[in-house]
Design a protein around this motif. Structure first.
Motif, mmCIF file in Angstrom:
data_model
loop_
_atom_site.group_PDB
_atom_site.id
_atom_site.type_symbol
_atom_site.label_atom_id
_atom_site.label_comp_id
_atom_site.label_asym_id
_atom_site.label_seq_id
_atom_site.Cartn_x
_atom_site.Cartn_y
_atom_site.Cartn_z
ATOM 1 N N TYR A 268 -27.945 22.644 -35.394
ATOM 2 C CA TYR A 268 -26.832 22.836 -34.478
ATOM 3 C C TYR A 268 -26.018 23.949 -34.907
ATOM 4 C CZ TYR A 268 -22.353 22.479 -31.996
ATOM 5 O OH TYR A 268 -21.206 22.856 -31.395
ATOM 6 N N GLN A 269 -25.487 23.769 -36.093
ATOM 7 C CA GLN A 269 -24.837 25.000 -36.954
ATOM 8 C C GLN A 269 -25.682 26.443 -36.845
ATOM 9 O OE1 GLN A 269 -21.861 24.445 -37.667
ATOM 10 N NE2 GLN A 269 -21.864 22.366 -37.229
ATOM 11 N N LEU A 270 -26.723 26.490 -36.997
ATOM 12 C CA LEU A 270 -27.454 27.649 -36.806
ATOM 13 C C LEU A 270 -27.624 28.149 -35.546
ATOM 14 C CD1 LEU A 270 -29.274 29.574 -38.775
ATOM 15 C CD2 LEU A 270 -31.123 28.316 -38.053
ATOM 16 N N ILE A 271 -27.775 27.377 -34.479
ATOM 17 C CA ILE A 271 -27.403 27.990 -33.118
ATOM 18 C C ILE A 271 -26.107 28.726 -33.011
ATOM 19 C CG2 ILE A 271 -27.224 27.311 -30.763
ATOM 20 C CD1 ILE A 271 -29.039 24.870 -31.147
ATOM 21 N N VAL A 272 -24.980 27.866 -33.386
ATOM 22 C CA VAL A 272 -23.739 28.411 -33.248
ATOM 23 C C VAL A 272 -23.690 29.714 -34.056
ATOM 24 C CG1 VAL A 272 -21.102 27.928 -34.054
ATOM 25 C CG2 VAL A 272 -22.633 25.980 -33.016
ATOM 26 N N ALA A 273 -24.266 29.841 -35.030
ATOM 27 C CA ALA A 273 -24.045 31.341 -35.741
ATOM 28 C C ALA A 273 -24.858 32.232 -35.180
ATOM 29 C CB ALA A 273 -24.769 30.908 -37.445
ATOM 30 N N LEU A 274 -26.101 31.793 -34.634
ATOM 31 C CA LEU A 274 -27.105 32.892 -34.057
ATOM 32 C C LEU A 274 -26.200 33.242 -32.760
ATOM 33 C CD1 LEU A 274 -29.717 34.553 -34.249
ATOM 34 C CD2 LEU A 274 -30.492 33.038 -32.618
ATOM 35 N N ASN A 275 -25.434 32.407 -32.064
ATOM 36 C CA ASN A 275 -24.776 32.755 -30.848
ATOM 37 C C ASN A 275 -23.701 33.737 -31.308
ATOM 38 O OD1 ASN A 275 -24.245 32.237 -28.047
ATOM 39 N ND2 ASN A 275 -22.071 31.295 -29.001
ATOM 40 N N LYS A 276 -23.125 33.615 -32.651
ATOM 41 C CA LYS A 276 -21.925 34.588 -32.898
ATOM 42 C C LYS A 276 -22.701 35.996 -33.105
ATOM 43 C CE LYS A 276 -18.603 31.482 -34.794
ATOM 44 N NZ LYS A 276 -18.460 30.650 -36.027
ATOM 45 N N VAL A 277 -23.891 36.219 -33.546
ATOM 46 C CA VAL A 277 -24.683 37.132 -34.069
ATOM 47 C C VAL A 277 -25.072 38.060 -32.778
ATOM 48 C CG1 VAL A 277 -26.885 38.148 -34.707
ATOM 49 C CG2 VAL A 277 -25.635 36.504 -35.970
ATOM 50 N N GLN A 278 -25.416 37.119 -31.781
ATOM 51 C CA GLN A 278 -25.902 37.777 -30.434
ATOM 52 C C GLN A 278 -24.509 38.330 -29.574
ATOM 53 O OE1 GLN A 278 -25.365 36.620 -26.996
ATOM 54 N NE2 GLN A 278 -27.147 36.938 -26.056
ATOM 55 N N LEU A 279 -23.483 37.822 -29.727
ATOM 56 C CA LEU A 279 -22.237 38.413 -29.190
ATOM 57 C C LEU A 279 -21.675 39.473 -29.861
ATOM 58 C CD1 LEU A 279 -20.224 35.067 -28.209
ATOM 59 C CD2 LEU A 279 -21.466 36.687 -26.710
ATOM 60 N N ALA A 280 -21.881 39.523 -31.136
ATOM 61 C CA ALA A 280 -21.390 40.597 -31.991
ATOM 62 C C ALA A 280 -22.310 41.787 -31.542
ATOM 63 C CB ALA A 280 -21.595 40.235 -33.434
ATOM 64 N N ILE A 281 -23.697 41.706 -31.287
ATOM 65 C CA ILE A 281 -24.503 43.054 -31.049
ATOM 66 C C ILE A 281 -24.094 43.348 -29.724
ATOM 67 C CG2 ILE A 281 -26.940 43.413 -30.598
ATOM 68 C CD1 ILE A 281 -26.303 43.289 -33.482
ATOM 69 N N ILE A 282 -23.851 42.565 -28.685
ATOM 70 C CA ILE A 282 -23.510 42.675 -27.365
ATOM 71 C C ILE A 282 -22.244 43.820 -27.435
ATOM 72 C CG2 ILE A 282 -22.636 42.088 -25.325
ATOM 73 C CD1 ILE A 282 -24.863 39.633 -25.435
ATOM 74 N N GLU A 283 -21.286 43.316 -28.316
ATOM 75 C CA GLU A 283 -19.996 44.012 -28.320
ATOM 76 C C GLU A 283 -20.238 45.606 -28.892
ATOM 77 O OE1 GLU A 283 -16.717 42.501 -30.973
ATOM 78 O OE2 GLU A 283 -16.928 41.155 -29.526
ATOM 79 N N GLN A 284 -21.362 45.661 -29.625
ATOM 80 C CA GLN A 284 -21.708 47.167 -30.083
ATOM 81 C C GLN A 284 -22.323 48.008 -28.735
ATOM 82 O OE1 GLN A 284 -23.721 47.396 -33.443
ATOM 83 N NE2 GLN A 284 -23.029 45.504 -34.421
ATOM 84 N N MET A 285 -22.673 47.498 -27.741
ATOM 85 C CA MET A 285 -23.332 48.074 -26.815
ATOM 86 C C MET A 285 -22.517 49.178 -25.977
ATOM 87 S SD MET A 285 -26.014 45.127 -25.330
ATOM 88 C CE MET A 285 -26.953 46.189 -24.486
ATOM 89 N N LYS A 286 -22.902 50.383 -25.978
ATOM 90 C CA LYS A 286 -22.281 51.331 -25.155
ATOM 91 C C LYS A 286 -22.917 52.483 -25.123
ATOM 92 C CE LYS A 286 -19.558 53.286 -29.114
ATOM 93 N NZ LYS A 286 -18.329 53.090 -29.901
ATOM 94 N N PRO A 287 -22.580 53.361 -24.089
ATOM 95 C CA PRO A 287 -23.460 54.615 -23.733
ATOM 96 C C PRO A 287 -23.431 55.479 -25.017
ATOM 97 C CG PRO A 287 -22.007 54.327 -21.845
ATOM 98 C CD PRO A 287 -21.660 53.178 -22.957
ATOM 99 N N GLY A 288 -24.704 55.735 -25.433
ATOM 100 C CA GLY A 288 -24.850 56.699 -26.655
ATOM 101 C C GLY A 288 -25.514 55.860 -27.591
ATOM 102 N N VAL A 289 -25.362 54.645 -27.801
ATOM 103 C CA VAL A 289 -26.044 53.717 -28.878
ATOM 104 C C VAL A 289 -27.471 53.871 -28.578
ATOM 105 C CG1 VAL A 289 -25.966 51.434 -29.825
ATOM 106 C CG2 VAL A 289 -23.950 52.525 -29.362
ATOM 107 N N LYS A 290 -28.043 53.965 -29.845
ATOM 108 C CA LYS A 290 -29.514 53.547 -29.558
ATOM 109 C C LYS A 290 -29.863 52.183 -29.726
ATOM 110 C CE LYS A 290 -31.107 57.846 -31.981
ATOM 111 N NZ LYS A 290 -30.878 58.379 -32.910
ATOM 112 N N TYR A 291 -30.992 51.834 -28.760
ATOM 113 C CA TYR A 291 -31.169 50.225 -28.698
ATOM 114 C C TYR A 291 -31.870 49.669 -29.947
ATOM 115 C CZ TYR A 291 -32.190 45.797 -26.636
ATOM 116 O OH TYR A 291 -32.197 44.578 -26.328
ATOM 117 N N VAL A 292 -32.547 50.861 -30.488
ATOM 118 C CA VAL A 292 -33.297 50.545 -31.833
ATOM 119 C C VAL A 292 -32.395 50.251 -32.822
ATOM 120 C CG1 VAL A 292 -34.678 51.422 -33.786
ATOM 121 C CG2 VAL A 292 -35.294 52.021 -31.208
ATOM 122 N N ASP A 293 -31.151 50.847 -33.172
ATOM 123 C CA ASP A 293 -30.313 50.541 -34.104
ATOM 124 C C ASP A 293 -29.559 49.147 -34.038
ATOM 125 O OD1 ASP A 293 -30.673 53.135 -35.079
ATOM 126 O OD2 ASP A 293 -28.948 54.007 -34.331
#
Ligand code: GLY
Ligand code: MN
Ligand code: MN
Length: 439
Positions: A268-293
């Motif tokens: 369960y703790q690992l789910i919570v941690a991966l959820n935070k990672v996922q949200l952090a990645i989404i926060e970095q999405m904006k025009p000009g960013v490479k999806y590969v990065d």
């Protein structure tokens, strides 16, 4: 309906503009898009479920009718040749009359092989877009799915119209209802098969209507990336649940994954941690960013999770470089989403179709594009215990793995968390969370 009608007008205007543009460049009179034909099962008199051509359903939401054609030159109102046989065996679809029909000249076709009567006469000036090259040949088309036209259309498919964004939002809203019902069924002791039935019933779509085969996996089955078997038997012990399930709205797909732990333990703790990672990645999405990065940044996050959860020792750099993060997270971060779950154009760098392949170390990544406003993507990091991948690691890589934790987590299978997001000029719209699937 009003809002969709309004948005659809701008959608078809944009599609017509694209056709005019590419036809002028390629010296074509126009394009003829085929919805498809039924496929017969071997040695049988039954057909496979009909799947409409994605290029056809990008024009209008007819999903269930083979032998239809759209004829467009980009200048005139397009023609829809709608198949309406005289048939007492099967349901004959009504002549469409809805928010999009005013944008087409609709003609009715009663016999598939009479289509030549409805098509333009100078066939060599028109391009056929569709699956049945033999049919196109017989009809006299010389340009059949020409590369220049396909590349152009695929590249621009990533640039969603406002109508498409609205369809994708509605697909998300439908899928979310199913996910909440499925979560409930899991905690109430249902089998995989029962959870799937709950999901489909809640969204009101059948197995052939949803955009892909749902993954409904209990316990260790959740580490099988494309698990589509549905166990009828309930497991003796209920540990974890991964559901990757979508929904369809007017041919547009939702593609959402959630993972749940039955008890509040290390998994369960690992789910919570991966959820935070996922949200952090989404926060970095904006025009000009490479999806590969973003994909590579996710590997760094996964490396940190491996250390934090005592699955491996060493530095994040080492864990990435030695392929250890790839053994725990072997698939891509996500892909473009639209009328196809894995929408076309993920590797297209320009409208001529310049292909940018996934990096050698990340062959399963389905998108290498630079983000731009109005693109829709999934973001779906995962972490799994997959023995066959761990066994393939080098002896030195195996030494830094903490096999005790691997053994402890193996019965739980794996975790994937997948949201569908729209990139806007100044913000990211996480449709999945904003419509209420918060964790
Ligand atoms: N459900 C397919 C995928 O997530 O790509
Ligand atoms: Mn998925
Ligand atoms: Mn996906």
């Amino acid at each position: 309906m009003d809002q969709l009608a309004h948005l659809y007008h701008a959608h078809i205007t944009e599609l017509n503009r694209r056709v005019a543009d590419i036809c002028q460049r390629e010296n074509l009179a126009g394009i003829v898009i085929h919805s498809g034909q039924p496929h017969r099962q071997f040695l049988d008199d039954l057909n496979y479920p009909f799947k409409v051509s994605p290029q056809f359903k990008a024009w209008l939401p007819i999903l269930d009718t083979p032998n239809c054609w759209v004829i467009a030159n980009g200048q005139d109102k397009p023609t829809l040749v709608f198949y309406r046989p005289v048939d007492f065996w099967h349901k004959v679809n009504d002549v469409p009359q809805t928010f999009w029909t005013e944008h087409f000249n609709i003609q009715l076709l009663t016999k598939p092989d009479r289509i030549a009567d409805y098509l333009p006469k100078n066939m060599t000036a028109w391009a056929y877009i569709g699956e049945h090259l033999d049919v196109a040949d017989v009809l006299g088309f010389t340009a059949r799915n020409p590369d220049a036209v396909m590349n152009y259309l695929h590249y621009h498919r990533a640039d969603k119209t406002q109508y498409e964004l609205e369809c994708l939002r509605r697909a998300n809203q439908i899928a979310i209802k199913g996910h909440l019902a499925a979560k409930n069924a899991f905690y109430n002791g249902a089998s995989e098969f029962e959870i799937q039935q709950c999901y489909l019933l809640e969204i009101g779509q059948g197995e052939n209507d949803v955009p892909y085969g749902n993954i409904v996996a209990l316990n260790q089955n959740s580490a099988i990336l494309h698990y589509t078997a549905l166990e009828h038997t309930k497991p003796e012990q209920r540990l974890s649940f991964l559901i990757d399930a979508g929904a369809n709205f007017h041919g547009y797909a939702a593609d959402i994954t959630r993972t749940y732990a039955f008890e509040k333990n290390r998994f369960y703790q690992l789910i919570v941690a991966l959820n935070k990672v996922q949200l952090a990645i989404i926060e970095q999405m904006k025009p000009g960013v490479k999806y590969v990065d973003l994909h590579i940044a996710t590997h760094e996050h996964i490396g940190q999770l491996l250390v934090d959860f005592e699955l491996a020792t060493g530095t994040v750099e080492q864990l990435v470089a030695q392929g250890i993060t790839s053994a725990f997270f072997p698939h891509g971060l996500g892909h473009m989403l639209g009328v196809q779950v894995h929408d076309m154009g993920g590797y297209a760098h320009d409208e001529r179709g310049t292909h940018i392949a996934a990096p050698d170390a990340h062959p399963f990544l389905r998108c290498t594009r630079v983000l731009a406003a109005n693109q829709v993507l999934t973001v779906e990091p995962g972490i799994y215990i997959i023995d066959t991948l761990l066994e393939q690691l080098s002896p030195s890589a195996k030494q830094v793995i903490n096999w005790k934790t691997v053994d402890e987590l193996r019965p739980f299978g794996g975790i994937r968390i997948e949201d569908n997001v729209i990139v806007h000029q100044n913000r990211v719209e996480n449709m999945t969370r904003e419509f209420g699937l918060v964790d």
